[in-house]
Design a protein around this motif. Structure first.
Motif, short mmCIF file in Angstrom:
data_model
loop_
_atom_site.label_atom_id
_atom_site.label_comp_id
_atom_site.label_asym_id
_atom_site.label_seq_id
_atom_site.Cartn_x
_atom_site.Cartn_y
_atom_site.Cartn_z
N PHE A 152 13.81 12.29 31.09
CA PHE A 152 14.24 11.61 29.87
C PHE A 152 13.21 10.59 29.39
CE2 PHE A 152 18.26 12.82 32.03
CZ PHE A 152 18.60 13.83 31.14
N ALA A 153 12.05 10.57 30.05
CA ALA A 153 10.92 9.84 29.49
C ALA A 153 10.35 10.62 28.30
CB ALA A 153 9.84 9.64 30.55
N ALA A 186 13.47 6.50 26.37
CA ALA A 186 12.32 7.11 27.04
C ALA A 186 11.37 6.04 27.57
CB ALA A 186 11.59 8.04 26.07
N PHE A 187 11.12 5.01 26.77
CA PHE A 187 10.22 3.94 27.20
C PHE A 187 10.80 3.19 28.40
CE2 PHE A 187 8.94 -0.51 27.20
CZ PHE A 187 7.55 -0.39 27.24
N ALA A 188 12.09 2.88 28.36
CA ALA A 188 12.72 2.13 29.44
C ALA A 188 12.65 2.90 30.75
CB ALA A 188 14.17 1.80 29.08
N ILE A 189 12.85 4.22 30.68
CA ILE A 189 12.79 5.02 31.90
C ILE A 189 11.37 5.09 32.44
CG2 ILE A 189 13.01 7.39 32.77
CD1 ILE A 189 15.60 7.60 31.17
N ARG A 190 10.39 5.27 31.56
CA ARG A 190 9.00 5.28 32.02
C ARG A 190 8.65 3.94 32.67
NH1 ARG A 190 7.97 7.86 27.04
NH2 ARG A 190 7.27 5.89 26.12
N ASN A 191 9.09 2.87 32.04
CA ASN A 191 8.81 1.54 32.55
C ASN A 191 9.45 1.33 33.92
OD1 ASN A 191 7.52 -0.92 32.15
ND2 ASN A 191 9.32 -1.89 31.25
N GLY A 192 10.72 1.74 34.03
CA GLY A 192 11.42 1.59 35.30
C GLY A 192 10.77 2.39 36.41
N ALA A 193 10.38 3.63 36.10
CA ALA A 193 9.74 4.48 37.11
C ALA A 193 8.41 3.88 37.57
CB ALA A 193 9.53 5.88 36.54
N ASP A 194 7.65 3.35 36.63
CA ASP A 194 6.36 2.74 36.99
C ASP A 194 6.56 1.56 37.94
OD1 ASP A 194 5.01 4.55 35.44
OD2 ASP A 194 4.74 3.19 33.72
N TYR A 195 7.54 0.73 37.65
CA TYR A 195 7.79 -0.43 38.52
C TYR A 195 8.24 0.01 39.91
CZ TYR A 195 7.23 -4.25 35.18
OH TYR A 195 6.71 -5.19 34.31
N PHE A 196 9.17 0.96 39.98
CA PHE A 196 9.66 1.42 41.28
C PHE A 196 8.51 2.00 42.11
CE2 PHE A 196 13.95 0.74 39.98
CZ PHE A 196 14.73 0.83 41.12
N SER A 210 8.66 -5.72 42.12
CA SER A 210 8.63 -4.42 41.44
C SER A 210 10.03 -3.85 41.26
CB SER A 210 7.76 -3.44 42.23
OG SER A 210 6.42 -3.87 42.28
N LEU A 211 10.85 -3.97 42.30
CA LEU A 211 12.21 -3.45 42.22
C LEU A 211 13.03 -4.19 41.18
CD1 LEU A 211 13.61 -2.63 45.78
CD2 LEU A 211 13.22 -1.09 43.88
N TYR A 212 12.86 -5.51 41.11
CA TYR A 212 13.65 -6.27 40.14
C TYR A 212 13.32 -5.83 38.72
CZ TYR A 212 15.41 -9.89 37.12
OH TYR A 212 16.04 -10.54 36.09
N TYR A 213 12.04 -5.77 38.39
CA TYR A 213 11.69 -5.40 37.02
C TYR A 213 11.97 -3.92 36.75
CZ TYR A 213 9.81 -9.99 36.17
OH TYR A 213 9.70 -11.36 35.99
N GLY A 214 11.89 -3.10 37.79
CA GLY A 214 12.27 -1.71 37.61
C GLY A 214 13.76 -1.57 37.34
N ALA A 215 14.58 -2.33 38.08
CA ALA A 215 16.03 -2.29 37.86
C ALA A 215 16.38 -2.84 36.48
CB ALA A 215 16.74 -3.09 38.95
N LEU A 216 15.65 -3.86 36.04
CA LEU A 216 15.88 -4.42 34.71
C LEU A 216 15.61 -3.37 33.63
CD1 LEU A 216 16.72 -7.35 33.94
CD2 LEU A 216 14.32 -7.79 33.45
N ALA A 217 14.54 -2.60 33.82
CA ALA A 217 14.21 -1.55 32.85
C ALA A 217 15.28 -0.45 32.84
CB ALA A 217 12.84 -0.96 33.17
N LEU A 218 15.75 -0.06 34.03
CA LEU A 218 16.76 0.99 34.09
C LEU A 218 18.11 0.50 33.58
CD1 LEU A 218 15.89 2.81 37.44
CD2 LEU A 218 15.30 3.46 35.10
N ALA A 219 18.39 -0.79 33.73
CA ALA A 219 19.61 -1.35 33.14
C ALA A 219 19.53 -1.28 31.61
CB ALA A 219 19.82 -2.79 33.59
#
Length: 498
Positions: A152-153, A186-196, A210-219
């Motif tokens: 979904f990116a 799409a952007f939020a998922i790409r961002n979250g994946a990059d952080y994770f 990294s996990l915090y900002y990744g979780a923030l993006a996926l939220a």
């Protein structure tokens, strides 16, 4: 004087009454009194009492009984049952208002009586709807989960997902194009994946960030994927202009678990909580600056790090070794003894209520906490257990759901043998992903801005917390992608290793 045939029939009837009525009534806390059998009518009357509530039942050996007996019982009992199927009952039980049924149908009657004493509890959890199930089997379930997230990116697939969810939810298409919403998703998922992914093989402190900002993006993706969520990425970024909606207060005791985290009325977190269906009207507008200030705020709007970690079931015995306080989760299990299945003509009759045991392996969770959890349960009663810990029986009313677990906010993960129920510890939220985000926020603040505290955890006098924190981070890396995948696609995900 009764003949041998009558005595034999009444012996059979007494056995049926004991098995189908007396035992279930006593299991559910009712006191019973059985009158002598009627020789002329060949029936037994049982009176049941509980908490000042009284009901009387007549059980007939056969439904083929003279109408005068039915009429007499119509004036004296609340329900008439027959031992066996109803055979042409209309020819005998006419001119009466008391219901007549087979004794196999008593479980439904018992539940109705129990509901009269303990009505269905009002649930404070957001309404839950049945979801489709997506099965995933792979050598690496986590890689397979990320593959389904990262598809979904693609803006095209993101828009297709949003359209599908709108159709499933009966949400009409608006004149506004979905392209902006899809681009944001799409952007939020790409961002979250990059952080994770960026935290892999890094130090613990970098993994936390990294996990915090990744979780923030996926939220953010969680809200963008929903038909009722944010319209575009600008909306989400508008929330964060007011901050993350959370704050921390350092502990005043020599206890890392005493670090406090509070919610605010503005910022990202309250917008996400409101989207998830939580009431944010009591969220404070100002941060507490110290532990004393917390006393002036509603107690449910802040929690200690120890309380937040208590709501992570995967930590299990690791939590119990570090903290003396109670965990904030229980495991629900079907209560075989308290549930009776009525079968009529080979078909199971569903009564819309099921008895479940809430098992606390620690023995520290109180019944009052369970009653205040806001779950759709009633009749909470502690029962004896031989396996240690504590166990509480509850009635789950699940009208609209085929099975009881569909009415409860169960948390499932690859680290747990069965589903768990998480008790709210902060502002009424019990969704696993919200609690994980708050834990990660608190740890990220410590790592970045309170290095003196973090040094004590990594190699000082607070090192007994280190394994607990490291384990929590490892769990989040595996569980959060699956949790967010479920939220984003609107389906339950079952991921298994091949």
């Amino acid at each position: 004087m009764a003949d041998a045939g009558f005595e034999m029939r009444m012996r059979i009837l007494h056995e049926a009454v004991d098995r189908h009525l007396i035992q279930p009534l006593r299991i559910h806390g009712w006191e019973t009194c059985t009158a002598p059998a009627s020789e002329e009518g060949e029936y037994i009357v049982v009176t049941a009492q509980k908490n000042g509530y009284s009901r009387s039942i007549a059980v007939l050996y056969t439904s083929a009984m003279e109408n005068r007996h039915y009429r007499a019982l119509d004036l004296s009992v609340d329900h008439i049952f027959t031992n066996g199927a109803l055979n042409n009952v209309g020819s005998y039980a006419y001119g009466i208002s008391t219901p007549v049924a087979s004794i196999d149908q008593f479980p439904g009657t018992l539940i109705e009586w129990n509901k009269a004493l303990a009505p269905t509890a009002d649930s404070s959890i957001p309404p839950y709807r049945a979801r489709a199930i997506r099965q995933i089997t792979a050598e690496s379930p986590l890689d397979a989960i990320w593959a389904r997230l990262e598809q979904f990116a693609s803006v095209r697939l993101a828009e297709k997902l949003i359209e599908r969810r709108m159709a499933e939810g009966g949400v009409p298409r608006t004149p506004t194009p979905l392209s902006k919403k899809a681009e944001g998703l799409a952007f939020a998922i790409r961002n979250g994946a990059d952080y994770f992914r960026s935290g892999t093989n890094e130090s613990l402190s970098r993994r936390i960030l990294s996990l915090y900002y990744g979780a923030l993006a996926l939220a953010s993706a969680d809200m963008l994927a929903s038909p009722d969520g944010s319209a575009n990425l600008d909306d989400v970024e508008g929330f964060t202009k007011f901050g993350h909606g959370l704050y921390t207060v350092p502990p005043i005791t020599h206890d890392f678990g005493g670090l406090s985290v509070g919610v605010l009325a503005s910022g990202f977190y309250p917008r996400w909580a409101a989207f998830l269906g939580h009431n944010i009207s009591a969220y404070p507008t100002k941060k507490a600056k110290n532990q004393s200030d917390l006393h002036d705020l509603p107690t449910h709007t802040h929690a200690s790090l120890g309380e937040l970690l208590s709501a992570i079931p995967e930590l299990g015995d690791l939590y119990l070794e570090v903290f003396d306080s109670a965990p904030s989760w229980v495991s629900p299990h079907y209560d075989v003894e308290a549930n009776s299945t009525s079968v009529l003509f080979g078909r199971t009759e569903r009564v819309g209520s099921t008895y479940v045991d809430l098992v606390d392996v620690s023995g520290r969770v109180s019944g009052s906490r369970l009653e205040a959890a806001g779950w759709p349960v009633a009749e909470l009663t502690e029962i004896a257990t031989e396996s240690g810990g504590r166990s509480f029986r509850v009635r789950v009313d699940h009208d609209g759901h085929e099975y009881w677990d569909g009415a409860l906010p169960l948390h499932r993960s690859a680290f747990l043998p069965s589903g768990t129920l998480i008790l709210p510890v902060l502002a009424g939220a019990s969704e696993y992903r919200t609690l994980a985000l708050v834990v990660l926020y608190a740890l990220s603040i410590v790592v970045r801005y309170l290095p003196s505290l973090w040094r004590r955890v990594e190699g000082g006098d607070w090192d007994h917390y280190l394994v607990l924190i490291r384990t929590a981070i490892g769990v989040f890396e595996r569980v959060l992608p699956e949790e967010f995948l479920e939220a984003i696609i609107g389906e339950r995900v079952l991921a298994h290793q091949r």
